[in-house]
Design a protein around this motif. Structure first.
Motif, short mmCIF file in Angstrom:
data_model
loop_
_atom_site.label_atom_id
_atom_site.label_comp_id
_atom_site.label_asym_id
_atom_site.label_seq_id
_atom_site.Cartn_x
_atom_site.Cartn_y
_atom_site.Cartn_z
N ASP A 55 0.83 -1.21 0.00
CA ASP A 55 0.00 0.00 0.00
C ASP A 55 0.87 1.26 0.00
O ASP A 55 0.55 2.24 -0.67
CB ASP A 55 -0.93 0.02 1.21
N GLY A 56 1.96 1.21 0.76
CA GLY A 56 2.87 2.35 0.79
C GLY A 56 3.50 2.60 -0.56
O GLY A 56 3.60 3.75 -1.01
N LEU A 57 3.91 1.52 -1.23
CA LEU A 57 4.50 1.67 -2.56
C LEU A 57 3.48 2.20 -3.56
O LEU A 57 3.81 3.02 -4.41
CB LEU A 57 5.10 0.35 -3.03
N ALA A 58 2.24 1.73 -3.46
CA ALA A 58 1.19 2.23 -4.35
C ALA A 58 0.96 3.73 -4.13
O ALA A 58 0.78 4.49 -5.08
CB ALA A 58 -0.11 1.45 -4.13
N THR A 59 1.00 4.16 -2.89
CA THR A 59 0.85 5.57 -2.57
C THR A 59 1.99 6.37 -3.18
O THR A 59 1.80 7.45 -3.73
CB THR A 59 0.79 5.79 -1.05
N LEU A 60 3.21 5.83 -3.10
CA LEU A 60 4.36 6.52 -3.66
C LEU A 60 4.31 6.58 -5.18
O LEU A 60 4.77 7.56 -5.77
CB LEU A 60 5.65 5.87 -3.18
N ILE A 61 3.77 5.56 -5.81
CA ILE A 61 3.58 5.61 -7.27
C ILE A 61 2.69 6.79 -7.61
O ILE A 61 2.98 7.56 -8.53
CB ILE A 61 3.03 4.28 -7.80
N ASP A 62 1.60 6.94 -6.85
CA ASP A 62 0.70 8.09 -7.06
C ASP A 62 1.43 9.41 -6.81
O ASP A 62 1.27 10.38 -7.56
CB ASP A 62 -0.51 8.00 -6.13
N ALA A 63 2.23 9.44 -5.75
CA ALA A 63 2.95 10.67 -5.40
C ALA A 63 3.95 11.04 -6.48
O ALA A 63 4.05 12.21 -6.87
CB ALA A 63 3.65 10.50 -4.06
N LEU A 64 4.70 10.07 -6.97
CA LEU A 64 5.70 10.36 -8.00
C LEU A 64 5.05 10.75 -9.32
O LEU A 64 5.56 11.61 -10.04
CB LEU A 64 6.64 9.16 -8.16
N ALA A 65 3.89 10.17 -9.61
CA ALA A 65 3.15 10.57 -10.81
C ALA A 65 2.66 12.02 -10.66
O ALA A 65 2.70 12.80 -11.61
CB ALA A 65 1.97 9.64 -11.06
N PHE A 66 2.24 12.38 -9.45
CA PHE A 66 1.82 13.76 -9.19
C PHE A 66 2.99 14.72 -9.37
O PHE A 66 2.84 15.80 -9.94
CB PHE A 66 1.22 13.89 -7.79
N VAL A 67 4.17 14.33 -8.90
CA VAL A 67 5.37 15.16 -9.07
C VAL A 67 5.63 15.39 -10.55
O VAL A 67 5.93 16.51 -10.97
CB VAL A 67 6.60 14.51 -8.38
N GLU A 68 5.50 14.35 -11.36
CA GLU A 68 5.71 14.47 -12.81
C GLU A 68 4.74 15.48 -13.43
O GLU A 68 5.12 16.28 -14.26
CB GLU A 68 5.52 13.11 -13.48
N ARG A 69 3.46 15.41 -13.01
CA ARG A 69 2.44 16.29 -13.57
C ARG A 69 2.57 17.73 -13.08
O ARG A 69 2.39 18.67 -13.84
CB ARG A 69 1.03 15.79 -13.22
N SER A 70 2.86 17.87 -11.80
CA SER A 70 2.78 19.20 -11.19
C SER A 70 4.12 19.93 -11.11
O SER A 70 4.15 21.15 -10.99
CB SER A 70 2.23 19.07 -9.77
N GLY A 71 5.20 19.16 -11.10
CA GLY A 71 6.51 19.78 -10.92
C GLY A 71 6.82 20.11 -9.47
O GLY A 71 7.83 20.73 -9.16
N GLU A 72 5.96 19.70 -8.54
CA GLU A 72 6.17 19.96 -7.11
C GLU A 72 7.23 18.99 -6.58
O GLU A 72 6.99 17.81 -6.44
CB GLU A 72 4.86 19.76 -6.33
N VAL A 73 8.41 19.52 -6.31
CA VAL A 73 9.52 18.65 -5.93
C VAL A 73 9.99 18.85 -4.49
O VAL A 73 10.99 18.26 -4.08
CB VAL A 73 10.72 18.83 -6.90
N ALA A 74 9.27 19.62 -3.71
CA ALA A 74 9.70 19.94 -2.35
C ALA A 74 9.93 18.68 -1.51
O ALA A 74 10.86 18.63 -0.71
CB ALA A 74 8.70 20.85 -1.67
N PHE A 75 9.10 17.68 -1.67
CA PHE A 75 9.22 16.47 -0.86
C PHE A 75 9.74 15.29 -1.66
O PHE A 75 9.68 14.15 -1.21
CB PHE A 75 7.87 16.12 -0.21
N PRO A 77 12.83 14.22 -2.26
CA PRO A 77 13.80 13.38 -1.56
C PRO A 77 13.14 12.46 -0.52
O PRO A 77 13.53 11.30 -0.38
CB PRO A 77 14.73 14.39 -0.88
N GLU A 78 12.15 12.97 0.18
CA GLU A 78 11.45 12.15 1.17
C GLU A 78 10.69 11.01 0.50
O GLU A 78 10.66 9.89 1.02
CB GLU A 78 10.49 13.03 1.99
N LEU A 79 10.10 11.27 -0.65
CA LEU A 79 9.40 10.20 -1.37
C LEU A 79 10.37 9.09 -1.76
O LEU A 79 10.05 7.91 -1.63
CB LEU A 79 8.70 10.77 -2.60
N HIS A 80 11.55 9.47 -2.20
CA HIS A 80 12.55 8.47 -2.59
C HIS A 80 13.09 7.72 -1.34
O HIS A 80 13.33 6.52 -1.42
CB HIS A 80 13.69 9.11 -3.37
N ARG A 81 13.25 8.42 -0.25
CA ARG A 81 13.69 7.76 0.98
C ARG A 81 12.67 6.71 1.41
O ARG A 81 13.01 5.57 1.72
CB ARG A 81 13.89 8.77 2.12
#
Length: 87
Positions: A55-75, A77-81
């Motif tokens: 479930d955590g990995l699925a959430t991160l897939i969504d988060a990283l896809a959001f980063v791609e769309r939005s360009g919001e990169v503030a977090f 490094p935390e997503l990758h950690r």
């Protein structure tokens, strides 16, 4: 969201994670997007602590896809950690 995180931190994993997910859904329902990666990271971390790695990995897939769309990169490094810990 913060109450859910606090519950996860004291061992109330199921209740806390449910509150985090509900808070995220309510946030998304407003149409707001700024800071969304922070909230997704909170959900992923709660999944990690709860032992719900898939479930955590699925959430991160969504988060990283959001980063791609939005360009919001503030977090980013935390997503990758978190991804590393969940893997």
């Amino acid at each position: 969201m913060m109450q859910g995180k606090a519950l996860v931190d004291v061992g109330e994993h199921a209740t806390g994670l449910a509150m985090l997910r509900e808070g995220l859904a309510r946030y998304e329902a407003t149409g707001a997007e700024m800071g969304k990666t922070f909230f997704l990271a909170q959900v992923a971390e709660a999944c990690l602590v709860s032992g719900m790695h898939a479930d955590g990995l699925a959430t991160l897939i969504d988060a990283l896809a959001f980063v791609e769309r939005s360009g919001e990169v503030a977090f980013l490094p935390e997503l990758h950690r978190l991804r590393g810990e969940l893997l």
